[in-house]
Structures are given as structure tokens and as C-alpha cells.
Scaffold this motif. Structure first.
Motif, mmCIF file in Angstrom:
data_model
loop_
_atom_site.group_PDB
_atom_site.id
_atom_site.type_symbol
_atom_site.label_atom_id
_atom_site.label_comp_id
_atom_site.label_asym_id
_atom_site.label_seq_id
_atom_site.Cartn_x
_atom_site.Cartn_y
_atom_site.Cartn_z
ATOM 1 N N GLN A 52 76.482 -78.444 50.760
ATOM 2 C CA GLN A 52 75.367 -78.938 51.568
ATOM 3 C C GLN A 52 74.177 -79.314 50.691
ATOM 4 N N GLU A 53 73.942 -78.556 49.633
ATOM 5 C CA GLU A 53 72.863 -78.883 48.705
ATOM 6 C C GLU A 53 73.103 -80.251 48.065
ATOM 7 N N ALA A 54 74.351 -80.527 47.702
ATOM 8 C CA ALA A 54 74.690 -81.833 47.123
ATOM 9 C C ALA A 54 74.533 -82.936 48.164
ATOM 10 N N ILE A 55 74.964 -82.677 49.386
ATOM 11 C CA ILE A 55 74.822 -83.658 50.471
ATOM 12 C C ILE A 55 73.352 -83.973 50.698
ATOM 13 N N ASP A 56 72.542 -82.943 50.796
ATOM 14 C CA ASP A 56 71.111 -83.120 51.050
ATOM 15 C C ASP A 56 70.391 -83.828 49.910
ATOM 16 N N GLY A 57 70.852 -83.623 48.684
ATOM 17 C CA GLY A 57 70.177 -84.202 47.530
ATOM 18 C C GLY A 57 70.655 -85.582 47.129
ATOM 19 N N CYS A 58 71.759 -86.026 47.671
ATOM 20 C CA CYS A 58 72.314 -87.324 47.267
ATOM 21 C C CYS A 58 71.334 -88.455 47.611
ATOM 22 N N PRO A 59 70.904 -89.220 46.615
ATOM 23 C CA PRO A 59 69.889 -90.242 46.872
ATOM 24 C C PRO A 59 70.385 -91.413 47.706
ATOM 25 N N VAL A 60 71.697 -91.622 47.792
ATOM 26 C CA VAL A 60 72.220 -92.728 48.590
ATOM 27 C C VAL A 60 73.005 -92.256 49.811
ATOM 28 N N GLY A 61 73.073 -90.940 50.018
ATOM 29 C CA GLY A 61 73.729 -90.398 51.215
ATOM 30 C C GLY A 61 75.209 -90.686 51.295
ATOM 31 N N CYS A 62 75.894 -90.621 50.165
ATOM 32 C CA CYS A 62 77.322 -90.985 50.168
ATOM 33 C C CYS A 62 78.260 -89.773 50.258
#
Length: 62
Positions: free
Chosen positions: A48-58
Motif C-alpha cells: 500500500q505504501e508503494a501504491i500510495d507513493g507511485c507518482p503515476v498511479g500504475c
């Protein structure tokens, strides 16, 4: 991990944020975009941390 994570590789810009946050879950592919490689080893919180931090929402839950 009860849910699965996937990466929309067409949208990924290869910024490596996800690999820094959860290297047990993500790595860069040969074409320099993120891919999931350790679904079982990762915690949902790190995913979830990676999902939330992804700058392009991929990165998404499946």
C-alpha cells in the motif's frame, strides 16, 4: 498477503520508488519498468505504501 498487487507496465515510468519501498515485492524488468516478483514475501502495508507513493498511479490491487 491476501490481495495481489499488479503494475500497469504501460504506465510505469521506472522511477524505482516501489523498489525502494518494497524490494521484496518489486523489481525493475529488463525494459526498466516495475514488475511484481515476490507477492507472498511482501506485507500489505508495504504494498500500500508503494501504491500510495507511485507518482503515476500504475500500481494497483487486484
Amino acid at each position: 498477503m491476501a490481495r495481489e498487487v499488479y503494475v500497469d507496465q504501460d504506465a510505469c515510468i521506472g522511477c524505482e520508488l516501489c523498489t525502494a519501498v518494497a524490494p521484496e515485492l518489486f523489481r525493475l524488468s529488463a525494459s526498466s519498468v516495475a514488475e511484481v516478483h515476490g507477492q507472498i514475501a511482501a506485507s500489505e502495508a508495504k504494498a500500500q505504501e508503494a501504491i500510495d507513493g507511485c507518482p503515476v498511479g500504475c500500481i494497483h490491487w487486484r
